[in-house]
Design a protein around this motif. Structure first.
Motif, PDB file in Angstrom:
ATOM      1  N   MET A   1     -17.518  -6.963   3.169  1.00 23.11           N
ATOM      2  CA  MET A   1     -18.276  -5.802   3.654  1.00 23.11           C
ATOM      3  C   MET A   1     -18.832  -4.990   2.486  1.00 23.11           C
TER       4      MET A   1
ATOM      5  N   ARG B   1     -25.410  -4.524  -2.302  1.00 19.47           N
ATOM      6  CA  ARG B   1     -26.798  -4.969  -2.104  1.00 19.47           C
ATOM      7  C   ARG B   1     -27.725  -3.751  -1.925  1.00 19.47           C
ATOM      8  N   ARG B   2     -27.269  -2.746  -1.125  1.00 15.11           N
ATOM      9  CA  ARG B   2     -28.104  -1.546  -0.914  1.00 15.11           C
ATOM     10  C   ARG B   2     -28.238  -0.745  -2.205  1.00 15.11           C
TER      11      ARG B   2
ATOM     12  N   TYR C   1     -23.942   5.654   2.826  1.00 18.04           N
ATOM     13  CA  TYR C   1     -23.967   4.356   3.512  1.00 18.04           C
ATOM     14  C   TYR C   1     -23.193   4.565   4.810  1.00 18.04           C
TER      15      TYR C   1
ATOM     16  N   ASP D   1     -22.347  -5.778   1.038  1.00 23.22           N
ATOM     17  CA  ASP D   1     -23.556  -5.181   1.613  1.00 23.22           C
ATOM     18  C   ASP D   1     -23.847  -3.807   1.003  1.00 23.22           C
TER      19      ASP D   1
END
Ligand SMILES: [Zn+2]
Length: 319
Positions: free
Chosen positions: A58, A64-65, A30, A61
């Motif tokens: 933060m 979520r990925r 990431y 996210d």
């Protein structure tokens, strides 16, 4: 300098584009154009996350990925080192264990509160949702010294301390079966190494130890994922060159009897042509040169950075 530089990253307010990409059979990166990276290992039965982002907001996210590619539970968070910008998002993952070296644990005890206040001041964009960080500090629930092996089903994950460099607690995550490495801030790519807590004399040797693993893919602390042995070698070499160049310049200046201000001016001008295009160059250089000057003169261990010391140093070197 005719204009006064804004302190640290206070002028850096532009959003970055996130990339979440697979770098080997079980390892993912990431990355966000030079912002702090997170490495992800998706094992047979569980997920491991290395470095957590600055805040739970933060980290959401990252989660979520991860959920776009797997529904396996996130059992482990590894802290490659103690810096707040990588640690304070941990609570969002609700892991079973937070793993770190004992040296990293000791740094959190000694200077975690100071570092938290200091980093919030340095990185207003990364900490814009600082209210989502729980009170207090993020504490490892399990520590190790030297080496620890986790098995995510059949996938072997080694946590290794290969020497001091970026901090005294630096840990890398190594997947020997597929030669994938998550380096934390020991290696950067297209981003300036932060060396305010560094051991300049040790760092190049530690990079040699990383290189000896012969990684085929590497997630650096900042910058794009490196997915070929050639690009890994380049990332290691460029980080080593930067550390060696700062050290050589500072050692030369101290040897000539110059004070910190003069050493700083000479070093930043000497390094700017080669490294000035790397992200956070202007942010890092005052901290890096100050720490290097300390190490060359009279402080074998990094002195604690506080929010007050940050500003004092910046005024002294940047006016
Ligand atoms: Zn760091």
């Amino acid at each position: 300098m005719s204009t006064t530089k804004k302190f640290a990253s206070q002028a850096d307010l532009e959003e970055k584009k996130v990339t979440f990409s697979q770098i080997s059979e079980h390892a993912w990166a990431y990355t966000a154009e030079g912002d702090p990276n997170t490495g992800v290992i998706i094992g047979d039965d569980a997920v491991l996350v290395a470095d957590t982002q600055a805040t739970p907001a933060m980290a959401a996210d990252v989660i979520r990925r991860i959920r776009e590619v797997t529904d396996k539970p996130i059992k482990y968070v590894v802290l490659t080192h103690y810096h707040a910008v990588r640690v304070l998002g941990a609570s969002a993952f609700q892991p079973e264990q937070i793993l770190a070296s004992q040296d990293t644990y000791d740094l959190i005890v000694e200077r975690g509160e100071f570092d938290k206040a200091s980093e919030i001041g340095r990185f207003p964009r990364l900490f814009r949702n600082v209210e989502t960080v729980p009170d207090g500090l993020t504490w490892p629930t399990m520590t190790f010294t030297g080496k620890m092996t986790l098995w995510l089903g059949q996938v072997e994950v080694q946590l290794l301390q290969l020497g001091r460099g970026h901090t005294k607690g630096d840990t890398v995550v190594w997947l020997p079966q597929e030669r994938a490495l998550l380096s934390g801030d020991l290696v950067e790519f297209g981003a300036t190494p932060y060396a305010g807590d560094a051991y300049f004399k040790d760092w190049p040797k530690t990079l040699d130890n990383l290189a000896a693993l012969k990684p085929a893919a590497l997630v650096p602390g900042r910058g794009a994922a490196l997915t070929t042995p050639e690009s890994v070698a380049r990332g290691l070499a460029e980080t080593r060159d930067f550390i060696s160049d700062v050290y050589a310049s500072v050692e030369r200046g101290v040897g000539a009897g110059h004070d910190l201000n003069r050493v700083y001016r000479d070093t930043i001008e000497a390094l700017r042509p080669k490294y000035g295009q790397w992200v956070i160059f202007d942010h890092c250089m005052p901290f890096d040169v100050t720490r290097c000057y300390d190490e060359v003169t009279r402080y074998p261990d990094p002195r604690i950075w506080t929010a007050e010391r940050d500003i004092e140093m910046w005024k002294t070197l940047e006016g």
